[in-house]
Design a protein around this motif. Sequence first.
Motif, PDB file in Angstrom:
ATOM      1  N   UNK A   1      -4.596   5.015   7.412  1.00 11.44           N
ATOM      2  CA  UNK A   1      -5.940   5.244   6.877  1.00 11.44           C
ATOM      3  C   UNK A   1      -6.050   6.569   6.106  1.00 11.44           C
ATOM      4  N   UNK A   2      -5.115   7.458   6.265  1.00 10.09           N
ATOM      5  CA  UNK A   2      -5.184   8.748   5.575  1.00 10.09           C
ATOM      6  C   UNK A   2      -4.323   8.791   4.317  1.00 10.09           C
ATOM      7  N   UNK A   3      -3.702   7.651   4.014  1.00  7.77           N
ATOM      8  CA  UNK A   3      -2.807   7.577   2.859  1.00  7.77           C
ATOM      9  C   UNK A   3      -3.609   7.188   1.626  1.00  7.77           C
ATOM     10  N   UNK A   4      -3.272   7.786   0.479  1.00 10.02           N
ATOM     11  CA  UNK A   4      -3.963   7.439  -0.773  1.00 10.02           C
ATOM     12  C   UNK A   4      -3.217   6.390  -1.574  1.00 10.02           C
ATOM     13  N   UNK A   5      -2.000   6.052  -1.169  1.00 12.41           N
ATOM     14  CA  UNK A   5      -1.191   5.101  -1.939  1.00 12.41           C
ATOM     15  C   UNK A   5      -1.534   3.685  -1.505  1.00 12.41           C
ATOM     16  N   UNK A   6      -1.856   2.835  -2.476  1.00  9.19           N
ATOM     17  CA  UNK A   6      -2.204   1.443  -2.203  1.00  9.19           C
ATOM     18  C   UNK A   6      -1.022   0.533  -2.509  1.00  9.19           C
ATOM     19  N   UNK A   7      -0.794  -0.414  -1.632  1.00  7.33           N
ATOM     20  CA  UNK A   7       0.262  -1.411  -1.818  1.00  7.33           C
ATOM     21  C   UNK A   7      -0.374  -2.800  -1.780  1.00  7.33           C
ATOM     22  N   UNK A   8       0.118  -3.684  -2.636  1.00  6.10           N
ATOM     23  CA  UNK A   8      -0.360  -5.070  -2.559  1.00  6.10           C
ATOM     24  C   UNK A   8       0.272  -5.754  -1.347  1.00  6.10           C
TER      25      UNK A   8
ATOM     26  N   UNK B   1       5.184  -6.963   1.983  1.00  4.40           N
ATOM     27  CA  UNK B   1       6.091  -7.972   2.564  1.00  4.40           C
ATOM     28  C   UNK B   1       7.482  -7.883   1.935  1.00  4.40           C
ATOM     29  N   UNK B   2       7.537  -7.776   0.603  1.00  6.15           N
ATOM     30  CA  UNK B   2       8.830  -7.764  -0.083  1.00  6.15           C
ATOM     31  C   UNK B   2       9.645  -6.514   0.270  1.00  6.15           C
TER      32      UNK B   2
END
Length: 625
Positions: A233-240, A245-246
């Motif tokens: 929750x404190x991370x600014x990096x978004x992953x799809x 999964x990949x």
Amino acid sequence: MDQNYFIEAIPNVNENNRLREPQVDAYKAVYDHLTIQRSKEHAIVVLPTGVGKTGVMGLIPYGNSLGRVLIITPQLVIKDAVLDSLDPEHPKNFWMARNIFSKFNELPSVIEYSSATSNWVLDAANIVILNVHKLQERLEKALIKRVPQDYFDLIIIDEAHHSTAPTWENTLEYFSSAKVVKLTGTPFRSDGEIIEGKYVYKYPLSKAMAKGYIKSLERVKYIPDALYLTLDRNDDILYSIDQIREMGLKEDEWISRSVAYSKECSLKVVLESVGILRSKRETGIPHKIIAVACSIYHAEQIQALYEETGMKVATIHSKLPKDKLAAGLNAIENHKVEVVIHVAKLGEGYDHKYLSVAAIFRPFRSRLPYEQFIGRVLRAIDADEVVSVEDNIAAVVHHVELGLEELWEFYKKEQEKSDVIKFIERGGSKLEGGNVTERIINKETGHVQEDGQGEFVSDSFINTELMKERERRLVEEREKLQKLKELLPDYPDDVLLQMVRRQEEGTAAEKILRPDKFISRKKRNLDDRIKDEMVPELIIKYNIDKEATDLGKSRLFQGKYAWIPVRVSNNAGMLASYLEFRVNEEVGNKSRPTWGPEEYAAALDQVEGIYAIMIQIIESELGGK
């Protein structure tokens, strides 16, 4: 207490049109197992939620118990529901409401056991109902510390998948001489332990749907255009989702848990479930949403989202004080709320027929709790109350990333089998409504962010031979009567004779007194096996279009069976016709009106072999799904 009550009382069962087919058949299967066969093995009865399990508990003692009966439930909510139905002082108790008896003085005496129950009250009861916790040996006034081991002649266990737990096992060991009947809607355990006993009767969920005993199902899932998560929750990096999964950054369990706790994802499910509810309520019936949350804290978050839409909400969980729990349950029963949110409290045994939308806000890791939750929306609304076909179609709403696809497959297949059963019963006509449908939802514990609009997707889902038979059965009746006299020498002949005559399939009386009924029941058993079980199983397993005609090219319909696809206009009908024609051939008599008991017994045996060959042929041509 009248020790002979359950033997001497004559309930109205066999020709009672107020009872459902599975209730009568389950009762007779237990009677055959315990009283005719005299088996010491525990009897297991499987009935889907909403079919009438409590009624079966009210029938089973008659003719089977030579004394007092103990009914054990796994939790207080279930105990209260059973007690409400079997309360002889209530004018709508099961026995009176279903015309089992016509006078109150014919009913059994029933008590709820507690530590305050006096000995004389206990001794006066025909039926004792309690929650399993009242049996715990550590309690000073536990029942097994107050009564002798032979105090009960028959024990009925509700929700029997709990019965391998130590308290249950200790109880059955203490009352080891008692007959035992176990009832359940989910005949398996999450831990894989086996329920001890013999399965004497199973009623398929698909058939219950087809007969209208329970609601049909619609699954509505939300699929976002795009969904992004942070790894914490404190991370600014978004992953799809695909990247996570990949790259193997997180397991699916983490994704589904994150989605479950995402307010943004939950709101989509809330809004869709409310929209479905409002549409259903246009008929004037007080439909309700039942929602399941991960925790009490999570339930409070979900409650706030529903209340923001204007919904009145009752949240039910195990930490509620008794007065607040009672107030919440009363609010549901009296239609003071539109939404019920529960946490590990109403997962099984709670029945309220107006629960018609199941909103899922938590992942389920195993089949048992998932099916118990879905079971809460399966109880059908009475036919004389429904306004629209939609009133008896329940919706299951959830986010696609909660990971529920595999668990849903069971219900999807059961609904598809139900559609095949109804299709055959209507002579191959096109069905209207009642299908399982599927619609599409998006969710978050890393932080979850959705991009795009997303979408909701639905996924729907009698003659001279009989006189000879009568004479033969008279001999059998005398033999069985003699055996019962040896077993119960102090009982008068007329009482023992009534015991013999209670059974349907295995009793002399039914076959002697109503040979026409006996034959019609044998015919029904054969027809049900073919049309309600075999044909639906083939169609679902091999993905056959029931309304198409392409199966006519199969090896099944070559040679002397080539006439079937010419005369029958759909695949479902072809399969049923093939089975019926082949059975007639194997029995050696093509004219069914002339069949007697022996021919029907042979037919029921032969159809299994024919079915096995059909599977081999279709498997080789089409392969599995």
